[in-house]
Each structure stands twice: as C-alpha cells, then as structure tokens.
Design a protein around this motif. Structure first.
Motif, PDB file in Angstrom:
ATOM      1  N   ALA A   1      -0.383  20.814  -3.621  1.00  0.00           N
ATOM      2  CA  ALA A   1       1.030  20.439  -3.707  1.00  0.00           C
ATOM      3  C   ALA A   1       1.286  19.198  -2.849  1.00  0.00           C
ATOM      4  CB  ALA A   1       1.921  21.590  -3.235  1.00  0.00           C
ATOM      5  N   VAL A   2       2.088  18.261  -3.367  1.00  0.00           N
ATOM      6  CA  VAL A   2       2.403  17.039  -2.628  1.00  0.00           C
ATOM      7  C   VAL A   2       3.255  17.390  -1.412  1.00  0.00           C
ATOM      8  CG1 VAL A   2       3.602  14.825  -2.700  1.00  0.00           C
ATOM      9  CG2 VAL A   2       2.213  15.554  -4.648  1.00  0.00           C
ATOM     10  N   ARG A   3       2.797  16.937  -0.237  1.00  0.00           N
ATOM     11  CA  ARG A   3       3.519  17.217   1.013  1.00  0.00           C
ATOM     12  C   ARG A   3       4.240  15.977   1.541  1.00  0.00           C
ATOM     13  NH1 ARG A   3       3.047  22.893   1.739  1.00  0.00           N
ATOM     14  NH2 ARG A   3       1.203  23.437   0.532  1.00  0.00           N
ATOM     15  N   GLU A   4       3.754  14.794   1.192  1.00  0.00           N
ATOM     16  CA  GLU A   4       4.373  13.556   1.656  1.00  0.00           C
ATOM     17  C   GLU A   4       4.283  12.541   0.528  1.00  0.00           C
ATOM     18  OE1 GLU A   4       6.155  11.412   5.054  1.00  0.00           O
ATOM     19  OE2 GLU A   4       5.659  13.522   4.688  1.00  0.00           O
ATOM     20  N   SER A   5       5.430  12.065   0.061  1.00  0.00           N
ATOM     21  CA  SER A   5       5.463  11.131  -1.066  1.00  0.00           C
ATOM     22  C   SER A   5       5.732   9.714  -0.584  1.00  0.00           C
ATOM     23  CB  SER A   5       6.554  11.533  -2.064  1.00  0.00           C
ATOM     24  OG  SER A   5       6.298  12.812  -2.603  1.00  0.00           O
ATOM     25  N   GLY A   6       5.142   8.764  -1.281  1.00  0.00           N
ATOM     26  CA  GLY A   6       5.452   7.364  -1.042  1.00  0.00           C
ATOM     27  C   GLY A   6       5.140   6.875   0.363  1.00  0.00           C
ATOM     28  N   VAL A   7       3.979   7.249   0.886  1.00  0.00           N
ATOM     29  CA  VAL A   7       3.603   6.787   2.224  1.00  0.00           C
ATOM     30  C   VAL A   7       3.355   5.280   2.161  1.00  0.00           C
ATOM     31  CG1 VAL A   7       1.940   6.965   4.108  1.00  0.00           C
ATOM     32  CG2 VAL A   7       2.599   9.015   2.821  1.00  0.00           C
ATOM     33  N   ASP A   8       4.160   4.530   2.899  1.00  0.00           N
ATOM     34  CA  ASP A   8       4.047   3.074   2.987  1.00  0.00           C
ATOM     35  C   ASP A   8       4.161   2.746   4.472  1.00  0.00           C
ATOM     36  OD1 ASP A   8       4.452   0.312   3.052  1.00  0.00           O
ATOM     37  OD2 ASP A   8       5.551   0.289   1.161  1.00  0.00           O
ATOM     38  N   VAL A   9       3.022   2.640   5.143  1.00  0.00           N
ATOM     39  CA  VAL A   9       3.028   2.512   6.604  1.00  0.00           C
ATOM     40  C   VAL A   9       3.720   1.231   7.035  1.00  0.00           C
ATOM     41  CG1 VAL A   9       1.576   2.438   8.659  1.00  0.00           C
ATOM     42  CG2 VAL A   9       0.927   3.892   6.740  1.00  0.00           C
ATOM     43  N   ALA A  10       3.469   0.130   6.315  1.00  0.00           N
ATOM     44  CA  ALA A  10       4.112  -1.131   6.686  1.00  0.00           C
ATOM     45  C   ALA A  10       5.627  -1.027   6.579  1.00  0.00           C
ATOM     46  CB  ALA A  10       3.588  -2.261   5.802  1.00  0.00           C
ATOM     47  N   ALA A  11       6.119  -0.333   5.565  1.00  0.00           N
ATOM     48  CA  ALA A  11       7.565  -0.180   5.398  1.00  0.00           C
ATOM     49  C   ALA A  11       8.150   0.732   6.473  1.00  0.00           C
ATOM     50  CB  ALA A  11       7.869   0.384   4.016  1.00  0.00           C
ATOM     51  N   ARG A  12       7.387   1.724   6.878  1.00  0.00           N
ATOM     52  CA  ARG A  12       7.920   2.696   7.839  1.00  0.00           C
ATOM     53  C   ARG A  12       7.903   2.182   9.280  1.00  0.00           C
ATOM     54  NH1 ARG A  12       5.633   8.674   5.875  1.00  0.00           N
ATOM     55  NH2 ARG A  12       6.471   8.590   3.746  1.00  0.00           N
TER      56      ARG A  12
ATOM     57  N   LEU B   1      -9.047  24.269   3.797  1.00  0.00           N
ATOM     58  CA  LEU B   1      -7.915  23.358   3.691  1.00  0.00           C
ATOM     59  C   LEU B   1      -8.345  22.169   2.839  1.00  0.00           C
ATOM     60  CD1 LEU B   1      -5.164  22.090   4.500  1.00  0.00           C
ATOM     61  CD2 LEU B   1      -6.339  21.176   6.525  1.00  0.00           C
ATOM     62  N   ASP B   2      -7.631  21.912   1.765  1.00  0.00           N
ATOM     63  CA  ASP B   2      -7.950  20.802   0.872  1.00  0.00           C
ATOM     64  C   ASP B   2      -6.805  19.795   0.877  1.00  0.00           C
ATOM     65  OD1 ASP B   2     -10.540  21.524  -0.383  1.00  0.00           O
ATOM     66  OD2 ASP B   2      -9.422  23.279  -1.045  1.00  0.00           O
ATOM     67  N   LEU B   3      -7.109  18.579   1.301  1.00  0.00           N
ATOM     68  CA  LEU B   3      -6.147  17.483   1.249  1.00  0.00           C
ATOM     69  C   LEU B   3      -6.557  16.512   0.148  1.00  0.00           C
ATOM     70  CD1 LEU B   3      -5.788  16.605   5.061  1.00  0.00           C
ATOM     71  CD2 LEU B   3      -4.446  18.234   3.723  1.00  0.00           C
ATOM     72  N   THR B   4      -5.565  15.918  -0.496  1.00  0.00           N
ATOM     73  CA  THR B   4      -5.818  14.915  -1.525  1.00  0.00           C
ATOM     74  C   THR B   4      -4.927  13.711  -1.258  1.00  0.00           C
ATOM     75  OG1 THR B   4      -6.221  16.693  -3.121  1.00  0.00           O
ATOM     76  CG2 THR B   4      -5.941  14.481  -4.000  1.00  0.00           C
ATOM     77  N   PHE B   5      -5.506  12.519  -1.342  1.00  0.00           N
ATOM     78  CA  PHE B   5      -4.768  11.280  -1.160  1.00  0.00           C
ATOM     79  C   PHE B   5      -4.642  10.619  -2.528  1.00  0.00           C
ATOM     80  CE2 PHE B   5      -6.714  12.435   2.768  1.00  0.00           C
ATOM     81  CZ  PHE B   5      -5.818  12.070   3.759  1.00  0.00           C
ATOM     82  N   LEU B   6      -3.415  10.442  -2.992  1.00  0.00           N
ATOM     83  CA  LEU B   6      -3.152   9.996  -4.353  1.00  0.00           C
ATOM     84  C   LEU B   6      -2.675   8.542  -4.346  1.00  0.00           C
ATOM     85  CD1 LEU B   6      -1.216  13.203  -5.408  1.00  0.00           C
ATOM     86  CD2 LEU B   6      -3.604  12.678  -5.885  1.00  0.00           C
ATOM     87  N   ARG B   7      -3.507   7.677  -4.882  1.00  0.00           N
ATOM     88  CA  ARG B   7      -3.212   6.247  -4.894  1.00  0.00           C
ATOM     89  C   ARG B   7      -2.033   5.927  -5.811  1.00  0.00           C
ATOM     90  NH1 ARG B   7      -7.324   1.399  -6.833  1.00  0.00           N
ATOM     91  NH2 ARG B   7      -5.709  -0.171  -7.176  1.00  0.00           N
ATOM     92  N   LYS B   8      -1.120   5.090  -5.316  1.00  0.00           N
ATOM     93  CA  LYS B   8      -0.059   4.532  -6.148  1.00  0.00           C
ATOM     94  C   LYS B   8      -0.197   3.003  -6.216  1.00  0.00           C
ATOM     95  CE  LYS B   8       3.439   8.093  -6.069  1.00  0.00           C
ATOM     96  NZ  LYS B   8       4.857   8.427  -5.799  1.00  0.00           N
ATOM     97  N   ILE B   9      -0.262   2.380  -5.023  1.00  0.00           N
ATOM     98  CA  ILE B   9      -0.491   0.940  -4.942  1.00  0.00           C
ATOM     99  C   ILE B   9      -1.573   0.713  -3.898  1.00  0.00           C
ATOM    100  CG2 ILE B   9       0.517  -1.318  -4.439  1.00  0.00           C
ATOM    101  CD1 ILE B   9       3.252  -0.160  -5.182  1.00  0.00           C
ATOM    102  N   ASP B  10      -2.640   0.003  -4.279  1.00  0.00           N
ATOM    103  CA  ASP B  10      -3.782  -0.228  -3.418  1.00  0.00           C
ATOM    104  C   ASP B  10      -4.393   1.117  -2.985  1.00  0.00           C
ATOM    105  OD1 ASP B  10      -5.373  -1.466  -0.902  1.00  0.00           O
ATOM    106  OD2 ASP B  10      -4.787  -3.051  -2.292  1.00  0.00           O
TER     107      ASP B  10
ATOM    108  N   ARG C   1       0.867  -1.181   0.000  1.00  0.00           N
ATOM    109  CA  ARG C   1       0.000   0.000   0.000  1.00  0.00           C
ATOM    110  C   ARG C   1       0.907   1.235   0.000  1.00  0.00           C
ATOM    111  NH1 ARG C   1      -5.093   0.227   2.075  1.00  0.00           N
ATOM    112  NH2 ARG C   1      -4.653  -1.356   3.681  1.00  0.00           N
ATOM    113  N   VAL C   2       0.823   2.015  -1.074  1.00  0.00           N
ATOM    114  CA  VAL C   2       1.679   3.197  -1.216  1.00  0.00           C
ATOM    115  C   VAL C   2       0.828   4.335  -1.762  1.00  0.00           C
ATOM    116  CG1 VAL C   2       3.785   4.164  -2.207  1.00  0.00           C
ATOM    117  CG2 VAL C   2       3.652   1.698  -1.727  1.00  0.00           C
ATOM    118  N   PHE C   3       0.940   5.515  -1.159  1.00  0.00           N
ATOM    119  CA  PHE C   3       0.179   6.672  -1.646  1.00  0.00           C
ATOM    120  C   PHE C   3       0.897   7.958  -1.285  1.00  0.00           C
ATOM    121  CE2 PHE C   3      -1.455   5.411   2.496  1.00  0.00           C
ATOM    122  CZ  PHE C   3      -1.594   6.594   3.210  1.00  0.00           C
ATOM    123  N   ASP C   4       0.540   9.014  -2.022  1.00  0.00           N
ATOM    124  CA  ASP C   4       1.040  10.359  -1.740  1.00  0.00           C
ATOM    125  C   ASP C   4      -0.050  11.163  -1.055  1.00  0.00           C
ATOM    126  OD1 ASP C   4       3.306   9.623  -3.105  1.00  0.00           O
ATOM    127  OD2 ASP C   4       2.832  10.768  -4.916  1.00  0.00           O
TER     128      ASP C   4
END
Length: 793
Positions: free
Chosen positions: A426-437, A457-466, A417-420
């Motif tokens: 503007a992207v504030r956190e890239s490649g969030v992978d909680v299991a890896a961290r 305040l507008d947040l966006t969650f950008l799917r990369k994997i799952d 599971r990976v997301f920005d």
C-alpha cells in the motif's frame, strides 16, 4: 502476477516483467493505435500502448486461495468523447466497477487504472467484462495475493466461502485463504440445517479436492487445529476417506465424516501441532473420494507466548554479525546506510552497509559539503538511486516504524525527481519530491508506521519522474517483540561435519595455489568483460522443499529409449518423487531442479527436468537421490546426481533467504571453464574436466578467498560482498565444467509464479552480469587436493 495483452513480454520502469498475452483471455483482437505515442498520466507508456478489445472474460490461474488485489490497466485509443465506450468489470461473478468510461475518467490517450480486491475460493481468478456501449478495452492486469491478517490473540478462523462469517459467540471467521491443489468450493448445503451445532453457517460452504492449506502464525509454538466439516453427499460408511497431516506428520487418519456424525451434521475433529517456522502447513491426502473442509480454526496454546528468560537483545539486520545468546522481548531495530561499508553515527548507533535486498547499487556521493537540516551529514552524503524495493526480515508480526533518509543531490528545482513509497503493498507516501519539500542538499526524512504480518517488511519505490533515491533506512518496532537467536541458514540439512558448512579460513593452501589462482583469474578475465557470472536467471537451481500432502509421481527418463539401471529398479531414483503441483523448472538448457523432503530425509536432483502439459508428466535426462541426507556430506552415489562431479549443488547455491538475511552460512559451488581432465579431488567422485594445464583447478577442489583481505577496500556490489564473506569463511567447491566462472543461485521463477515478481529483479536490479564486479579472483587460494577427506575406517 503481471500480464500484458501484447504478444511479447514487457519490462516496466521498475524492472518488473509483464508476461505476454495468456490463452485465458478470450479475445485475440488487439489495437496498436497508441504504439509509439506518448501516453499521458504514466511513465510506463509501453504498458498502455497495446489494448485488447472485445474481451468478455479473463481467467487467471492462482496457486493459493485467498484475497487478491487486482489492477486493470487501460488507455482509450479510439474515442475522444465520453459515452462512446462503456463497460462493467466483474470479479468472481461480482461487479467491481460499473460503467467504466475511459474518456470520462481520464481522457483520450491517457492511462487509467481500475483497482479492487476480490476473494478467490478456488484455483482461478475469474474476471469478466460486460459490454454496455461498444467493446471493453484492457491493456494489462496485475494480480497480487493479499496475505491474511492475524488476530490480536493469535487465533486464526477461516470459512470456506468468499465472505466473512460471525459465529454465535461473536467471533469473525475470515473468507477462504491458503488452500492449495486442484480445489473447488461447494455451496450444495446453502440454507440447509446442520445438526449438532448452533453455527450452521460455518458448515454450509465447503472446499473439496484440496491437497494442502497454510497460514502464518503469530509466533513459533504449540497450536490446536480444529477442522469443521460435514458430509453432504454420502449416506454410507467408507465412501469418503482422507488423512490429514500437520507440519508433515500424521495428524488424523482415515477421516470418515459420515461414520463420525452422519449426513448434514457437524463434525469438528481437532489435534495439536508444534510450529517452528512461522507457517502452519496442513496436508490432505484422499484415499476415497475427496477431502472436504468447511472451516478451520487455529488456536494458540497461550494467547501471549511466554518468552525465554535472559537479557534484552536489540539486534541489527544481521548483515555483518551473527547474534547469539538467550532472547527476550525487546525493541527490534535495523539501521542500514546506502554505502558499501558500515557507518557509526554521532550518537554511536551502528548502520550496516547497504543490504542486498535494496535493489540497486547505483551510488552517488555528490554531496561532499555541508548537508543542511542535520548535524550528521555523513548519513545523507551517499545516495543509492534507481532503488526499486527493500525487503527486511522482522522477528514477529507487529507494527514497525520506518524512517527513510534522503537528500537531493542532483536537482535544484521541483518536479525533477518524484516518486511514491509503498509498504506491504500500500502507498504510504505519495509524490515525494525532496527538492520541492526542502531544497537541494538538505536532509529530508519520510517516516510512517506499518503493520507487518508475514515476517518480512517489503518496501517499494515507485518511479514517477526520474529515479527514486535513498540515503539510509531505519526500521524500529513500536513495541517490544520476541527477538529470536540468530541461527545459520541452510537450504538442506547435511551431516554436521559436511564440507559445505566447515570453515576453511585456517586451512593450509596447496603448494601450487598461486598457479591455480592465476589460471582461475585468466578464466574470468578472458570472458564476458572480465566479470564472473552470477546465475540469477539462467543455469540455476529450482529448489522445492516438500510441503505436506504432496502426491508422489514417477519421473520419465528422457535421454534415450532404455533407462539405465537404478532409475526404476534397485534404489528407483525416478520413482515416488514428491514434486509439488506448483513446481516450475529453472531457465536455461540445464533445467535443474531439487526436491527436498526434510521429513523423510531425502533429496532429489534432476537435470533437464521438464513438464509436459500434454501428458501431464514430468521427465528428466538424469538425476539421483540421497537418502539420509542429514548424515551425508552432500555427495550423490557414484554416477548419479545433476552435477558433473557428483557433488550436490543445492547446498552451495546462493539462496533467496541468504540474500534476505544478509549472510551466507555455507560454502559456494563454482563452475569453471575447462577444469582439469582426468583428475578430481574429494568430495567429487567423477569429472567432466577437459584441460591438460597442470594448474587447472580440479572438480571437487576447494578454494577460498584470502581471509586476511579487507573487503571494505574493494567496492563490491551488495550481493558480491555476501559471496566474498562466505568465500573467506567457507570457501568455494568446484562442481562443474561451464561456459564461464559462475556462482549459482536458487531460481526465483517459482516466486514469480506465486507473486508475479521474481525476487532477483530487486536483489540484483536485473543486472546479474555485474554482481561479481570487482571480485578479487587473484586473491583466491587453492586448498590441497582431497582436503578434508574423512579418514578411512
């Protein structure tokens, strides 16, 4: 705005819709060589599988001038060697990407994005593609307006040109933004000497033909507006005349630049205006030739507004309670947990239930045991997954600290599971992978600061994997901000005693309430899987508050050769209608539209409203107008209006602002299949009911959800919970005969035109058919016929 070069619209992994190839792209040649194949470097393969080739320009209409962020998508589908396809990209005549070589940049069959920002000073964004080797190749484009930043002291300074200008005093004037209407930019005075000023450059570029201009302001209050302009064409009095309005009120009348200062000489009239809604709106109404402005300065009455006195207030996000009392500068805090009920943490902080703006209600509670890395396990045990975004109204332009809480509850290894995470575009956190961290079942927080200048305040969650997931969100201002008193929100101001805003929790119930409730429940259970409709995309209402300077038009009658009385004679309901230039109708055969002019205290409702691109005219099959709306209950003159009951539907729809605020402060309109035939209840003045069942609900009849019902036990969706709370306090009113029991909404199509995204895509996760899931229709009570009807004088 999002466009694909394909011939049909596409929906991306985040649920956003990309419109089909527009006519403004100057090629119809397209390649489908990647269709059905894996496109590397993206989880949105479909966006890159069709490419247009041979384009030289792409003109994209915009509704407001200013700075835009552009993202061009492409994937090389022919060549496997670098140097075989090379082209430049221009925006507004300036080269923004040189020697684009998709193979060299990414490789064959691999997604490649070109992202840049450009200043647009008219009503169209002009993109160009310059061939170097072979043909340019483009798959899609995304265009996003970048709101202007406000200065530290609250000043706004803007010139009409595409580049910033520094004046003689050292202040910087930003490039053009905020103009609306069929405006153009003139550089006829470039290099000319301008009399009466030491700041010639501020006057040398001008905007003309605009009908309005708007800018966010730092806080409500009094502002001085200074318009800088010069006459570069006329050499006689009376050849250019225009009026200026501010916040809908006259500010300058019969402006004649030549009469005031002559030709090529500075003229800078100014006036004061009170701004109460956070946005200053100017209107320009030309009576001879066109209005023209070179620069605009907005000056706050005081650089640091003095807040009202009173005890400090720390507010939540307003989901469950309505704050009251005086206001003062204080630390703003909002805490929300991703579950359908509120939670109090171990430190005594209250976390409100999930927000309707979170964009998903796919909840998991897999983490039933100990959650590592925290002593407050319950904050992390529930996760919402598939979340796409989050919108939170904030009280003032400031810096806010965002803390996102999450714990991986499904995967034990990295890369599953990976997301920005983006904030304010503007992207504030890239490649969030909680299991890896941190591993599985362990608390993990992502924290960052973001500047918010537009009130949301507008947040966006950008799917990369799952799918992205989140357990809770905490937002805190980094400095004290002016926290206003919470006040009820209504789209339309009606009479103070209107049935739309009168609480009904203590009202009596009708003698046949149980029978009516059973009839209503059967109408829900027998249709569409037993879930009532929530009309987020079709059969809703396009709502337009009238901005300053809107021209008034005649709406043509479209349902017969001879217009009925009162449309064009007597009250003339179809005459002098202030339809905004950017208006679009709601989706569905109803084509319902409401125009609301708070300044003139009028409201128009239209049914089957349409715009003809051929005749450039609006038409409607039916409608009506209410004058002195603020003294009206919310009912049209008998026979008119867009509902079958004569009731004004708009005051009772679920508005976009209702969802953002997390509270609905009014009764809700309801359509039902086959309401009672030949019988109706106040406030209705007619009916199209068809049912002979004595238990059938009447049009105009008021209903409410049992006020004693504990909503926390029902597992309602976030938006469904808002509806239930309003139904307990203000109730429903039946307005129409429809194909299902349905709650209506404010259409998001206009927002989609302006931003490229329909807010309902996030608020209901594109699952509007499930919004009313688990709603307890069997607990709805009927109020007596004609309940609340005013006594005859």
């Amino acid at each position: 705005m999002r466009f694909t070069t394909d011939t049909a619209p596409l929906t991306d992994a985040a649920g956003a819709i990309w419109q089909a190839r527009p006519a403004e792209l100057d090629t119809d040649k397209r390649s489908t060589r990647l269709l059905g194949k894996d496109v590397r470097g993206t989880t949105d393969d479909r966006l890159y599988q069709v490419n247009a080739w041979g384009a030289t320009k792409w003109t994209i209409p915009v509704t407001v001038s200013g700075r835009y962020r552009v993202r061009l998508l492409a994937a090389e589908d022919t060549f496997t060697e670098a140097g075989r396809r090379v082209f430049d990209v221009t925006a507004e005549g300036n080269t923004v990407a040189s020697a684009v070589d998709l193979v060299a940049a990414a490789g064959f069959g691999t997604a490649h994005d070109i992202t840049f920002e450009t200043q647009v000073v008219d009503d169209r964004l002009d993109l160009g593609f310059v061939r170097k080797v072979d043909m340019p190749l483009i798959a899609a484009v995304e265009v996003t307006w970048v709101p202007p930043a406000q200065t530290e002291d609250g000043h706004v300074r803007m010139v009409a040109g595409p580049a910033a200008v520094r004046d003689a005093a050292g202040a910087t004037w930003s490039p053009a933004f905020g103009y609306t209407g069929p405006y153009r930019t003139s550089t006829a005075l470039a290099g000319a000497a301008i009399g009466g000023t030491d700041d010639d450059e501020l006057y040398r570029t001008s905007t003309w033909g605009m009908t309005g201009w708007k800018t966010p302001v730092r806080s409500p209050g009094t502002y001085t507006v200074r318009l800088l302009t010069t006459e570069g064409r006329w050499t006689a009095v009376g050849q250019r005349l225009f009026d200026v309005t501010a916040e809908g009120r006259p500010a300058l009348e019969a402006v004649d630049i030549y009469k005031s200062s002559g030709i090529k000489s500075a003229f800078a009239p100014q006036f004061q205006v009170e701004v109460t809604d956070g946005v200053l709106d100017l209107g320009f109404v030309a009576t001879k030739d066109q209005a023209t402005v070179s620069a605009i300065e907005v000056i706050p009455a005081t650089a640091t507004p003095t807040p009202p006195t009173g005890p400090p207030v720390v507010v939540d996000d307003g989901t469950d309670e309505e704050e009251s009392g005086p206001v003062e500068r204080a630390i703003f805090t909002s805490r929300m947990v991703a579950r359908p009920t509120a939670y109090t943490d171990l430190e005594g902080h209250r976390w409100s239930r999930w927000s309707a703006t979170l964009g998903s209600w796919n909840a998991t509670t897999k983490l039933t045991g100990d959650v590592g890395g925290t002593t407050d396990d319950d904050l992390y045990r529930a996760n919402v997954w598939g979340v796409k975004g989050y919108t939170l109204p904030v009280p003032e332009s400031s810096t806010y600290r965002v803390r996102l809480l999450m714990a991986e509850d499904s995967f034990f290894s990295a890369g599953k599971r990976v997301f920005d995470i983006a904030a304010e575009g503007a992207v504030r956190e890239s490649g969030v992978d909680v299991a890896a961290r941190v591993g599985h079942g362990v608390a993990h927080d992502v924290t960052f600061d973001v500047e918010v200048t537009d009130g949301e305040l507008d947040l966006t969650f950008l799917r990369k994997i799952d799918e992205p997931l989140v357990s809770a969100i905490e937002v805190t201002s980094t400095n004290p901000v002016l926290v206003p008193e919470a006040a009820p929100h209504r789209l339309v101001k009606l009479a103070p005693d209107s049935f739309f805003t009168t609480p009904v929790a203590d009202a009596p119930v009708a003698e046949n309430s149980a029978a009516v409730s059973s009839w209503l429940t059967s109408q829900v259970s027998s249709r569409y899987g037993g879930i009532a409709a929530f009309s987020a995309y079709h059969f809703n209402i396009a709502f337009y508050p009238v901005p300053a300077g809107v021209r008034r038009v005649t709406v043509d009658y479209s349902c017969g050769p001879t217009p009925p009385p009162s449309l064009y004679d007597g009250p003339g309901y179809f005459l002098d209608v202030p339809v905004p230039d950017t208006a679009v109708t709601s989706q569905g055969t109803d084509g319902a539209m409401t125009i609301y002019d708070a300044k003139t205290d009028q409201m128009w409702n239209f049914w089957q409203m349409k715009y003809s691109a051929t005749t450039k005219r609006w038409s409607a099959c039916w409608g009506g107008r209410i004058d002195q709306v603020s003294k009206n209950q919310g009912v049209f003159p008998s026979g008119f209006g867009a509902s079958a009951s004569g009731i004004a539907v708009t005051p009772g729809i679920v508005s976009l602002e209702d969802v953002k605020r997390g509270r609905i402060d009014h009764a809700l309109v309801l359509s039902v299949p086959g309401p009672a035939a030949g019988r109706f209840s106040w406030p209705a003045n007619r009916t199209d009911g068809t049912s002979s069942d004595p238990a059938a609900v009447m049009e105009g009849q008021r209903l409410r959800l049992d006020p004693s019902l504990d909503l926390d036990t029902l597992n309602l969706t976030p938006v469904g919970r808002l509806v239930a709370e309003a139904a307990q306090k203000y109730g429903f009113v039946v307005t129409d005969n429809g194909g299902s029991v349905a709650v209506s909404t404010e259409a998001g199509d206009h927002e989609a035109v302006l931003t490229g995204a329909n807010p309902w895509d996030t608020y209901v996760a594109r699952r509007d058919w499930e919004v009313m899931k688990n709603f307890p229709w069997s607990k709805v009570q009927a109020l007596p016929v004609d309940y609340g009807r005013p006594s005859s004088p």
